[in-house]
Write a protein that holds these residues in place. Structure first.
Motif, PDB file in Angstrom:
ATOM      1  N   VAL A   1       9.609 125.124 185.263  1.00 22.40           N
ATOM      2  CA  VAL A   1       9.599 125.962 186.473  1.00 22.40           C
ATOM      3  C   VAL A   1      10.157 125.183 187.655  1.00 22.40           C
ATOM      4  N   GLU A   2       9.685 123.942 187.830  1.00 20.40           N
ATOM      5  CA  GLU A   2      10.150 123.135 188.961  1.00 20.40           C
ATOM      6  C   GLU A   2      11.629 122.801 188.822  1.00 20.40           C
ATOM      7  N   PHE A   3      12.061 122.547 187.593  1.00 17.39           N
ATOM      8  CA  PHE A   3      13.483 122.242 187.375  1.00 17.39           C
ATOM      9  C   PHE A   3      14.341 123.463 187.700  1.00 17.39           C
ATOM     10  N   LEU A   4      13.925 124.634 187.249  1.00 22.70           N
ATOM     11  CA  LEU A   4      14.685 125.858 187.535  1.00 22.70           C
ATOM     12  C   LEU A   4      14.722 126.144 189.033  1.00 22.70           C
ATOM     13  N   ASP A   5      13.603 125.919 189.692  1.00 26.12           N
ATOM     14  CA  ASP A   5      13.542 126.140 191.134  1.00 26.12           C
ATOM     15  C   ASP A   5      14.545 125.241 191.854  1.00 26.12           C
ATOM     16  N   LYS A   6      14.577 123.982 191.443  1.00 25.31           N
ATOM     17  CA  LYS A   6      15.525 123.035 192.042  1.00 25.31           C
ATOM     18  C   LYS A   6      16.969 123.420 191.707  1.00 25.31           C
ATOM     19  N   THR A   7      17.174 123.850 190.467  1.00 20.88           N
ATOM     20  CA  THR A   7      18.516 124.250 190.028  1.00 20.88           C
ATOM     21  C   THR A   7      19.052 125.400 190.871  1.00 20.88           C
ATOM     22  N   ILE A   8      18.196 126.397 191.102  1.00 22.64           N
ATOM     23  CA  ILE A   8      18.608 127.557 191.891  1.00 22.64           C
ATOM     24  C   ILE A   8      18.884 127.156 193.343  1.00 22.64           C
ATOM     25  N   THR A   9      18.065 126.259 193.877  1.00 22.83           N
ATOM     26  CA  THR A   9      18.278 125.771 195.243  1.00 22.83           C
ATOM     27  C   THR A   9      19.638 125.094 195.367  1.00 22.83           C
ATOM     28  N   GLU A  10      20.040 124.420 194.306  1.00 21.39           N
ATOM     29  CA  GLU A  10      21.338 123.728 194.297  1.00 21.39           C
ATOM     30  C   GLU A  10      22.500 124.669 194.033  1.00 21.39           C
ATOM     31  N   GLY A  11      22.192 125.951 193.809  1.00 19.43           N
ATOM     32  CA  GLY A  11      23.260 126.928 193.599  1.00 19.43           C
ATOM     33  C   GLY A  11      23.772 127.011 192.178  1.00 19.43           C
ATOM     34  N   ARG A  12      23.012 126.442 191.230  1.00 19.88           N
ATOM     35  CA  ARG A  12      23.416 126.509 189.827  1.00 19.88           C
ATOM     36  C   ARG A  12      22.619 127.581 189.101  1.00 19.88           C
ATOM     37  N   LYS A  13      23.149 128.061 187.975  1.00 18.61           N
ATOM     38  CA  LYS A  13      22.474 129.095 187.200  1.00 18.61           C
ATOM     39  C   LYS A  13      21.552 128.470 186.164  1.00 18.61           C
ATOM     40  N   GLY A  14      20.310 128.956 186.105  1.00 16.98           N
ATOM     41  CA  GLY A  14      19.358 128.463 185.123  1.00 16.98           C
ATOM     42  C   GLY A  14      19.611 129.084 183.764  1.00 16.98           C
ATOM     43  N   THR A  15      19.945 128.272 182.785  1.00 17.97           N
ATOM     44  CA  THR A  15      20.250 128.741 181.430  1.00 17.97           C
ATOM     45  C   THR A  15      19.507 127.881 180.411  1.00 17.97           C
ATOM     46  N   PRO A  16      19.353 128.390 179.181  1.00 18.34           N
ATOM     47  CA  PRO A  16      18.732 127.573 178.132  1.00 18.34           C
ATOM     48  C   PRO A  16      19.492 126.281 177.876  1.00 18.34           C
TER      49      PRO A  16
ATOM     50  N   ALA B   1      17.892 122.617 177.940  1.00 10.47           N
ATOM     51  CA  ALA B   1      17.958 121.779 176.737  1.00 10.47           C
ATOM     52  C   ALA B   1      18.575 120.421 177.051  1.00 10.47           C
ATOM     53  N   GLN B   2      19.629 120.428 177.853  1.00  9.46           N
ATOM     54  CA  GLN B   2      20.307 119.171 178.210  1.00  9.46           C
ATOM     55  C   GLN B   2      19.425 118.303 179.106  1.00  9.46           C
ATOM     56  N   HIS B   3      18.760 118.926 180.076  1.00 11.24           N
ATOM     57  CA  HIS B   3      17.961 118.155 181.023  1.00 11.24           C
ATOM     58  C   HIS B   3      16.732 117.530 180.366  1.00 11.24           C
ATOM     59  N   PHE B   4      16.055 118.297 179.500  1.00  7.55           N
ATOM     60  CA  PHE B   4      14.814 117.811 178.882  1.00  7.55           C
ATOM     61  C   PHE B   4      15.034 117.200 177.497  1.00  7.55           C
ATOM     62  N   ASP B   5      16.287 117.177 177.066  1.00  9.41           N
ATOM     63  CA  ASP B   5      16.631 116.602 175.763  1.00  9.41           C
ATOM     64  C   ASP B   5      15.814 117.253 174.642  1.00  9.41           C
ATOM     65  N   ILE B   6      15.856 118.582 174.595  1.00 13.49           N
ATOM     66  CA  ILE B   6      15.163 119.345 173.561  1.00 13.49           C
ATOM     67  C   ILE B   6      16.147 120.302 172.897  1.00 13.49           C
ATOM     68  N   GLY B   7      15.733 120.909 171.803  1.00 11.55           N
ATOM     69  CA  GLY B   7      16.583 121.859 171.096  1.00 11.55           C
ATOM     70  C   GLY B   7      16.750 123.153 171.889  1.00 11.55           C
ATOM     71  N   ILE B   8      17.800 123.884 171.565  1.00  8.73           N
ATOM     72  CA  ILE B   8      18.084 125.116 172.302  1.00  8.73           C
ATOM     73  C   ILE B   8      17.003 126.161 172.072  1.00  8.73           C
TER      74      ILE B   8
ATOM     75  N   ALA C   1      14.171 125.306 174.295  1.00  6.68           N
ATOM     76  CA  ALA C   1      14.582 125.581 175.678  1.00  6.68           C
ATOM     77  C   ALA C   1      14.480 127.073 175.990  1.00  6.68           C
ATOM     78  N   LYS C   2      14.873 127.896 175.046  1.00  3.56           N
ATOM     79  CA  LYS C   2      14.778 129.357 175.246  1.00  3.56           C
ATOM     80  C   LYS C   2      13.318 129.784 175.386  1.00  3.56           C
ATOM     81  N   ASN C   3      12.453 129.200 174.566  1.00  4.60           N
ATOM     82  CA  ASN C   3      11.024 129.543 174.643  1.00  4.60           C
ATOM     83  C   ASN C   3      10.435 129.153 175.992  1.00  4.60           C
ATOM     84  N   TYR C   4      10.762 127.948 176.452  1.00  4.75           N
ATOM     85  CA  TYR C   4      10.252 127.497 177.756  1.00  4.75           C
ATOM     86  C   TYR C   4      10.807 128.361 178.886  1.00  4.75           C
ATOM     87  N   LEU C   5      12.067 128.731 178.782  1.00  5.98           N
ATOM     88  CA  LEU C   5      12.675 129.575 179.813  1.00  5.98           C
ATOM     89  C   LEU C   5      12.003 130.942 179.870  1.00  5.98           C
TER      90      LEU C   5
END
Length: 199
Positions: A98-113, A117-124, A127-131
């Motif tokens: 949640v905090e990562f997505l919030d920061k991502t949106i503030t930076e003007g980037r789109k939150g995607t699985p 996955a890339q940021h937390f070094d987890i499988g896609i 990542a979809k489940n967490y999203l």
């Protein structure tokens, strides 16, 4: 010397201890054999309070039926503890997403699985489940709207929404959950005002 006709004297054999015991009551060695464990493991289970026992005259004995119940209860407790820890770990990870997505949106980037996955070094898939779990929080916090909600709130049909979001001045989606795109409500409102009230 006995005369003929007298019966020979007989002595009843005393039963050994094992024949007098309740078959459910067993020693450490017997319990270990029944459970296919070592006596040392039995002792460890006893010392840790996992299984109950009886001390009869300095001899440790157990009720086999009671021990089986104790082991089943212990296994259920361990499963419950593992589940609780897993849920706790999942909740903590969701909060980080949640905090990562919030920061991502503030930076003007789109939150995607893929980004998660890339940021937390987890499988896609993870990542979809967490999203999916984090999305409701982000949608409320950031006041986001989906295409379906844009249509409902502004009394538009799907084709009108499609045309609206494909205009050159239309805002980009900032969150993608599955096939659903989310947009800033304020940006959609400004877009509709420009269309309905051109300068």
């Amino acid at each position: 010397m006995r005369s003929d006709g007298e019966r020979p004297e007989t002595h009843a054999e005393e039963p050994d201890e094992s024949s007098l015991r309740d078959p459910d009551i067993v020693t450490t060695q017997e319990l270990a054999a029944l459970l296919r464990l070592t006596p040392l493991t039995i002792q460890r289970l006893r010392d840790n309070g996992v299984i109950r026992y009886m001390d009869t005259g300095g001899v440790i004995r157990y009720s086999y039926a009671q021990v089986k119940d104790d082991l089943m209860t212990h296994a259920e407790q361990r499963r419950a503890e593992r589940l609780a820890k897993k849920q706790q770990d999942t909740s903590a990870q969701e909060a980080k997403v949640v905090e990562f997505l919030d920061k991502t949106i503030t930076e003007g980037r789109k939150g995607t699985p893929e980004l998660i996955a890339q940021h937390f070094d987890i499988g896609i898939k993870a990542a979809k489940n967490y999203l999916t779990q984090a999305a409701p929080v982000i949608v409320r916090r950031r006041d986001l709207v989906s295409r379906a909600l844009i249509a409902k709130e502004n009394r538009l049909d799907p084709r009108q929404v499609h045309s609206l979001l494909h205009r050159e001045d239309a805002p980009d989606p900032i969150l993608q959950v599955g096939r659903t795109m989310y947009y800033q409500r304020a940006e959609i409102t400004r877009l509709l005002e420009r269309i309905n009230h051109p300068a």
